[in-house]
Design a protein around this motif. Sequence first.
Motif, PDB file in Angstrom:
ATOM      1  N   HIS A 124      -3.895   9.033   2.978  1.00  0.00           N
ATOM      2  CA  HIS A 124      -2.865  10.042   2.721  1.00  0.00           C
ATOM      3  C   HIS A 124      -2.366  10.624   4.044  1.00  0.00           C
ATOM      4  O   HIS A 124      -3.163  10.897   4.941  1.00  0.00           O
ATOM      5  N   CYS A 139       5.875  16.619  -4.045  1.00  0.00           N
ATOM      6  CA  CYS A 139       4.630  16.562  -3.286  1.00  0.00           C
ATOM      7  C   CYS A 139       4.567  17.817  -2.427  1.00  0.00           C
ATOM      8  O   CYS A 139       5.457  18.075  -1.617  1.00  0.00           O
ATOM      9  N   CYS A 174       5.331  16.537   6.053  1.00  0.00           N
ATOM     10  CA  CYS A 174       4.960  15.126   6.103  1.00  0.00           C
ATOM     11  C   CYS A 174       5.951  14.333   6.947  1.00  0.00           C
ATOM     12  O   CYS A 174       7.165  14.424   6.736  1.00  0.00           O
ATOM     13  N   CYS A 197       9.806  12.331  -2.731  1.00  0.00           N
ATOM     14  CA  CYS A 197       8.687  13.251  -2.525  1.00  0.00           C
ATOM     15  C   CYS A 197       9.080  14.681  -2.881  1.00  0.00           C
ATOM     16  O   CYS A 197       8.255  15.485  -3.290  1.00  0.00           O
ATOM     17  N   CYS A 201      -0.013   9.697  -3.055  1.00  0.00           N
ATOM     18  CA  CYS A 201       1.118   9.616  -2.141  1.00  0.00           C
ATOM     19  C   CYS A 201       2.063   8.527  -2.642  1.00  0.00           C
ATOM     20  O   CYS A 201       1.630   7.446  -3.046  1.00  0.00           O
ATOM     21  N   HIS A 202       3.359   8.822  -2.612  1.00  0.00           N
ATOM     22  CA  HIS A 202       4.336   7.835  -3.074  1.00  0.00           C
ATOM     23  C   HIS A 202       4.358   6.585  -2.192  1.00  0.00           C
ATOM     24  O   HIS A 202       4.798   5.531  -2.642  1.00  0.00           O
TER      25      HIS A 202
HETATM   26  S1  SF4 Z   1       4.118  11.787  -1.281  1.00  0.00           S
HETATM   27 FE1  SF4 Z   1       5.671  11.834   0.233  1.00  0.00          FE
HETATM   28  S2  SF4 Z   1       5.506  13.818   1.155  1.00  0.00           S
HETATM   29 FE2  SF4 Z   1       3.713  13.513  -0.032  1.00  0.00          FE
HETATM   30  S3  SF4 Z   1       2.293  12.767   1.414  1.00  0.00           S
HETATM   31 FE3  SF4 Z   1       3.184  10.967   0.504  1.00  0.00          FE
HETATM   32  S4  SF4 Z   1       4.863  10.557   1.784  1.00  0.00           S
HETATM   33 FE4  SF4 Z   1       4.257  12.539   2.373  1.00  0.00          FE
END
Ligand code: SF4
Lengths: 339, 441
Positions: free
Chosen positions: A265, A302, A308, A315, A333-334
């Motif tokens: 992550h 997120c 990030c 996100c 995490c996407h």
């Molecule tokens: S989901 Fe998107 S914002 Fe959240 S940690 Fe993963 S990449 Fe970063």
Amino acid sequence: MTSAAETEAPPIVALEGVGKRFVKRLDVAMKLANMLGSDLREEVVQAVDDVHMAVREGEVVGLVGESGCGKSTLGRVVAGVHRATSGRMLYRGDDVSHLGDRAARDVRLKIQMIFQDPMSSLNPRFRVADIIGEAPKVHGIVGRGELDGYVDEMMRHVGLDASYKRRYPHQFSGGQRQRIGIARALAVKPEFLVCDEAVAALDVSIQAQVLNLFMRLREDFGLTYLFISHDLGVVEHLSDRVMIMYLGRIVEEAPTEALFATPNHPYTQALLAEVPRLEAKRRAYTPVKGEIPSPLNPPSGCHFHPRCPHALQRCRDEAPVLREIAPGRRSACHLNDRA
Amino acid sequence: MTTAAEPHSAAPAASPVEAAPEPRTVSPFRRFVDDFAESKVAVFGLVVLVGIIVLAVFAPWIAPQDPYDLTDFHERDARLPPGSERLFDAQTFTVTVPDLVPGQAVAIDAEEGVSVSNPFVDGLTVSAVLEETSDGRQIRLEVAADPAEALGLLEAAQLEDLPRGPTLTSGEKHAFRNLWTLTAEDFQDLAIVLPEGFDDEIDFRLRLTTSETDPGFTYWLGTDAQGRDMLSAMMYGLRTSLSVGVMSGFFALLIGMSLGLTAAYFGGRVDSLIMRIVDLQLGFPTILVALMLLAILGRGVDKVIFALIIVQWAYYARTARSAALVERRKEYIEAAACLALSTRRIIFRHLLPNCLPPVIVVGTVQVANAIALEATLSFLGIGLPLTKPSLGLLISNGFDYLLAGKYWISVYPGVALLITIVSINLVGDQLRDVLNPRLQR
Ligand code: SF4
Ligand SMILES: Nc1ncnc2c1ncn2[C@@H]1O[C@H](COP(=O)(O)OP(=O)(O)OP(=O)(O)O)[C@@H](O)[C@H]1O
Ligand SMILES: [Mg+2]
């Protein structure tokens, strides 16, 4: 680490979608102010949000996250100090909220908590003997006649001289106080200890002693630990498995070695970003860049997206779910969907 | 860390890892006493306060007079300045001598004119003995007293209407009236000498005059308008004031603390409700609420205490709540919950004792306030009944005489009230310093 035989038995503690909200209600004066046109809202903090986790017997699970992310709240829910506002908690497969009074009490005693501040976690008006002996006496764990010897035994287990038992907490050093707190928990024969920053308030030299004590007790009493800390070094040293928490959610979960070797992550990666150091002994970590968002008003999607480096439009809109990415590893995490 | 000189210690697991900070066991109470004693002024205040309490508690045994016993004081002693001695009325005995047998004493009864209220002189008796001497016959008069010291009060006597013929062995006869004047010494050896052949019945009037003051009883602080000893009245007044203050303080503390702890522990609606009532209560001026309550309820010790509880409980509730809010967040309360101790046990064994210090501080100050408030109410004439004078009522009673120069009736109770309140506050201030968590080591 996990062995194949243990995976069969139900986990000692399992959380299923556990959430904890703190709501600060408006009082009469504020409601009146609202009627007169001001716009005061109830303050809602989702301190813990939809947490799934399972801790197997004998394991040490580390729980890591920045200040205010809800680690303590999660620990308190597990220890029964707070009631979860949603989801359920299972102890050896039994839903704790459906237990009778007696059984609920027994489960509560099986899960004990060790606190951060060794001073304020001891009642200043009790002698050490009463601090340790109160619960065993009240719950009839030992008979009246044996209480004295029982307290002595508990003190010996944690490396305290039993001749100090007539003293008050203020007469001890920080490390000794923490030992008293540990003895108090041990005295009700727990199976599971939630250690909330249990060594954070201690001097570094004392920290090592107390950590060693935890490991010795683990062997002597077959204890399972949920070890809450923001000190990655301590967690790495101690834990079999680590969970990373961010604004109330678990964002990554992995066996310790795997996590430290290949953090998945982006938040974990940021946490583990090392400060280059000459001595290789102790690692030092830089704080994650960016401000921690207010838990009163968490970012959409997120929660980590404002900080990030890999954030996408998706996100911001959609919260990633915690999914298995490898055997025994989960991450939310996407980025993992692109593979 | 303990330094191990020997390679192997005999005790396997018992060696403490860190050295103990100090070897003796100091209980929190012991520490508290030491801290308190650091202020000499506070210790002085405590000594004075203990003295006052002893005076008040033991008043019935040590007060010179019972100010509630109407037979114990007399109008004629009213408004005597400090240091005066108790006053008496002169005594008058009228005596008739019966048939007398030589050598035999006969008690002569007083018939009239003996005034009451002189406990010493009430015991005076006169007896007569017929004696035969070489000079002829004489009647010896002897005065006795019970108790014997009362004889010392006898200052003079007059003997009237003696029949013609007999004379007295001592004393002075009036120039032309049938009246003998006798001094106290004359009584040492007094006889009526009967002339030869005198055979009539003898009767005469004997008027005994006692001293007007009683040297055995001094009004050190003067007397009030009813002739009460001020010192005694103040000791009893102090008793009333203190007991009203302490009783109302105690019940207010009990009620206020229970409500404050309940509010803090349960929070939410319970908290809001209780604290709104507290705000309301504290919003009104104390004296006004007490005045209204007593106007409705009427006079009486119980009513005053009730009114004082009503106006005071909120202070305790607020203090207990704020202390409990701080203590409740501490981890030992969470630890107690973890140990599955009952809510009752957590509130009363863990929370309450740790919330007590600030409540005790407020308690001492509030008791002083209660005493002052009660004095104010009594001064205004709506507090305690006249039959149970408190310090406030005593001050009020003497107020009318202040301008007439009879300061002692008001001023001494006022000074007593002042000393009481100041000493309580001195003790309370030091308690606050000692029990203040921020100053605690
Ligand atoms: S989901 Fe998107 S914002 Fe959240 S940690 Fe993963 S990449 Fe970063
Ligand atoms: N009793 C409570 N009432 C209201 N809000 C609370 C309460 N306890 C915690 N919170 C809120 O919940 C959030 C999580 O708090 P928590 O103490 O669990 O964080 P933490 O991860 O343990 O932080 P730290 O590392 O500073 O101890 C915080 O925003 C905090 O303000
Ligand atoms: Mg915490």
